[in-house]
Design a protein around this motif. Structure first.
Motif, mmCIF file in Angstrom:
data_model
loop_
_atom_site.group_PDB
_atom_site.id
_atom_site.type_symbol
_atom_site.label_atom_id
_atom_site.label_comp_id
_atom_site.label_asym_id
_atom_site.label_seq_id
_atom_site.Cartn_x
_atom_site.Cartn_y
_atom_site.Cartn_z
ATOM 1 N N GLY A 185 25.555 46.414 -40.833
ATOM 2 C CA GLY A 185 25.305 45.523 -39.709
ATOM 3 C C GLY A 185 26.579 45.193 -38.962
ATOM 4 N N HIS A 189 27.617 46.550 -35.028
ATOM 5 C CA HIS A 189 27.619 45.436 -34.072
ATOM 6 C C HIS A 189 28.023 45.953 -32.691
ATOM 7 C CE1 HIS A 189 28.870 41.663 -32.121
ATOM 8 N NE2 HIS A 189 28.045 41.081 -32.969
ATOM 9 N N TRP A 212 23.042 49.417 -31.142
ATOM 10 C CA TRP A 212 22.445 50.224 -32.201
ATOM 11 C C TRP A 212 21.238 49.562 -32.837
ATOM 12 C CZ3 TRP A 212 24.244 55.007 -32.235
ATOM 13 C CH2 TRP A 212 25.545 55.245 -31.792
ATOM 14 N N LEU A 213 21.270 48.262 -33.021
ATOM 15 C CA LEU A 213 20.182 47.558 -33.705
ATOM 16 C C LEU A 213 19.326 46.735 -32.747
ATOM 17 C CD1 LEU A 213 22.153 46.341 -36.849
ATOM 18 C CD2 LEU A 213 20.641 48.324 -36.672
ATOM 19 N N ALA A 219 17.193 51.610 -32.893
ATOM 20 C CA ALA A 219 17.218 50.784 -34.101
ATOM 21 C C ALA A 219 16.732 51.550 -35.329
ATOM 22 C CB ALA A 219 16.380 49.521 -33.884
ATOM 23 N N SER A 222 19.182 54.240 -36.380
ATOM 24 C CA SER A 222 20.355 53.659 -37.045
ATOM 25 C C SER A 222 20.044 53.321 -38.494
ATOM 26 C CB SER A 222 20.807 52.404 -36.298
ATOM 27 O OG SER A 222 21.131 52.693 -34.954
ATOM 28 N N ILE A 223 18.864 52.744 -38.744
ATOM 29 C CA ILE A 223 18.474 52.410 -40.112
ATOM 30 C C ILE A 223 18.288 53.678 -40.942
ATOM 31 C CG2 ILE A 223 16.629 51.392 -41.508
ATOM 32 C CD1 ILE A 223 16.263 49.298 -39.364
ATOM 33 N N GLN A 294 16.349 47.096 -45.722
ATOM 34 C CA GLN A 294 17.182 47.380 -44.568
ATOM 35 C C GLN A 294 16.651 46.668 -43.319
ATOM 36 O OE1 GLN A 294 15.899 49.446 -46.906
ATOM 37 N NE2 GLN A 294 16.724 51.511 -46.647
ATOM 38 N N LEU A 298 18.741 43.751 -41.410
ATOM 39 C CA LEU A 298 19.375 44.182 -40.169
ATOM 40 C C LEU A 298 18.639 43.743 -38.910
ATOM 41 C CD1 LEU A 298 20.471 47.797 -41.142
ATOM 42 C CD2 LEU A 298 21.936 45.815 -40.820
ATOM 43 N N THR A 299 17.313 43.881 -38.881
ATOM 44 C CA THR A 299 16.595 43.685 -37.614
ATOM 45 C C THR A 299 15.456 42.682 -37.699
ATOM 46 O OG1 THR A 299 15.043 45.497 -38.084
ATOM 47 C CG2 THR A 299 17.102 46.071 -36.959
ATOM 48 N N THR A 307 11.046 48.298 -35.577
ATOM 49 C CA THR A 307 11.440 48.647 -36.944
ATOM 50 C C THR A 307 10.553 47.983 -37.991
ATOM 51 O OG1 THR A 307 13.061 46.835 -36.979
ATOM 52 C CG2 THR A 307 13.846 49.000 -36.286
#
Length: 354
Positions: A185, A189, A212-213, A219, A222-223, A294, A298-299, A307
């Motif tokens: 994360g 950023h 990215w997220l 998203a 990226s994960i 994840q 993260l999201t 996601t």
């Protein structure tokens, strides 16, 4: 006779009970009993903090997961010269006939046979979560399998430091996923992350700075990249075991016949790893469908549910929204799906072994 009947193999029943009893008790209390309760709850309307008002609802939780409603879109209205979005059209139809659309939310729109339709669902987030789960599996399975295969081929060579390299490759696997997700994360950023700083160093101040997220199109990718990096070490060990199980005489015979490295890879390595490749691919797929940590770190399922996965949505519904009944129905559906996938894996492995 009585003495032999009281024995279990070479051990007495009392000895079996003492040795296996604690494990069976833990299994019953933490696996079997919760599973039975989830099955029962999935046919009710039980809430997490309202267990005194339980009613039997039958298959309502299961029909809620897949219930769809399609209506033909009205003539395209416009606002400021632009056609109204399909979601706005759905809301207009719902206001005009609330009884016909009760319990349904806008999901998507499609064109079929020259006509345009609006599609709603009782739980559009569930259907989006299924689609996201399959998308994650399609992204991470080939990526993680290829990465693990490449690492196994590398560390299977004879060179100094290969044991250290194996340890480095495997270390993310034994690191907590929460810690890994938190570190990634920071890396991803948008403003202060390492990924975008590297882009600025390479392409200058005008380099693209992806969110990215926070971008729905990036998203999940990226994960998937982070998950493949974290889990590839485990599959690497499986591939390494398969590589070391291939007879060295086959490679020596190929050298005598003048085969190139590529020919040895195609005609010896890949056939020798056929069952290993199938096992790694299917086991990675099963693990991919269980994506949760994840996303949670993260999201939180965003942005715009891009996601949200099946397990994440069921946990969100069951514990955060306190709808234990509906969450149990979703987890039972997930269990049956993974069970069928595992049975398919078993049949495929048996067919390859003939």
């Amino acid at each position: 006779m009585a003495s032999s009947a009281s024995r279990f193999g070479h051990a007495r029943w009392s000895e079996v009970a003492v040795l296996a009893g604690p494990a069976l008790l833990l299994f019953t209390g933490f696996v079997l009993l919760p599973f039975v309760m989830a099955v029962v709850f999935s046919f009710t309307n039980v809430k997490l903090l309202q267990t005194d008002r339980i009613e039997w609802t039958g298959l309502d939780n299961y029909t809620r997961m897949f219930a769809l409603k399609a209506v033909e879109a009205p003539p395209a209205a416009s606002m400021a010269g632009q056609p109204l979005p399909a979601s706005r059209q759905w809301r207009a139809l719902k206001r005009a006939a609330p009884a016909d659309f009760e319990g349904y939310q806008y999901l998507s729109d499609l064109s079929l046979g020259g006509r345009h339709y609006l599609v709603g669902a009782r739980d559009p987030q569930f259907l989006r979560s299924i689609a996201n789960t399959f998308l994650f599996a399609l992204l991470v399975v080939p990526l993680q399998t290829a990465l693990a295969f490449a690492m196994a081929l590398w560390v299977n060579q004879a060179f100094r430091g290969r044991v250290l390299l194996r340890t480095v490759f495997f270390s993310p696997v034994v690191t907590s996923m929460v810690v890994v997700a938190a570190i990634w994360g920071l890396i991803l950023h948008t403003e202060a992350g390492l990924a975008n700083q590297v882009l600025r160093e390479i392409f200058g101040a005008d380099a693209p700075q992806p969110d990215w997220l926070g971008d729905p199109h990036l998203a999940m990718l990226s994960i998937a990249i982070m998950s493949a990096w974290q889990g590839a070490g485990f599959q690497m060990l499986i591939f390494l075991s398969g590589l070391q199980g291939i007879s060295i005489e086959q490679y020596e015979a190929a050298d005598v016949m003048g085969a190139s490295r590529w020919q040895k890879f195609i005609y010896i390595t890949l056939p020798g790893l056929k069952r290993t490749l199938v096992f790694v691919g299917l086991s990675t797929t099963i693990m991919a469908f269980g994506l949760f940590t994840q996303v949670d770190v993260l999201t939180g399922g965003g942005p715009m549910d891009a996601t949200s996965t099946l397990i994440f949505h069921s946990m969100r519904v069951g514990f955060r929204e306190q709808d234990i009944a509906y969450g149990s129905a979703m987890t039972l559906f997930f269990f049956l799906f993974v069970l069928l996938l595992s049975l398919g894996q078993k049949r495929l492995m048996e067919r390859l072994g003939r």
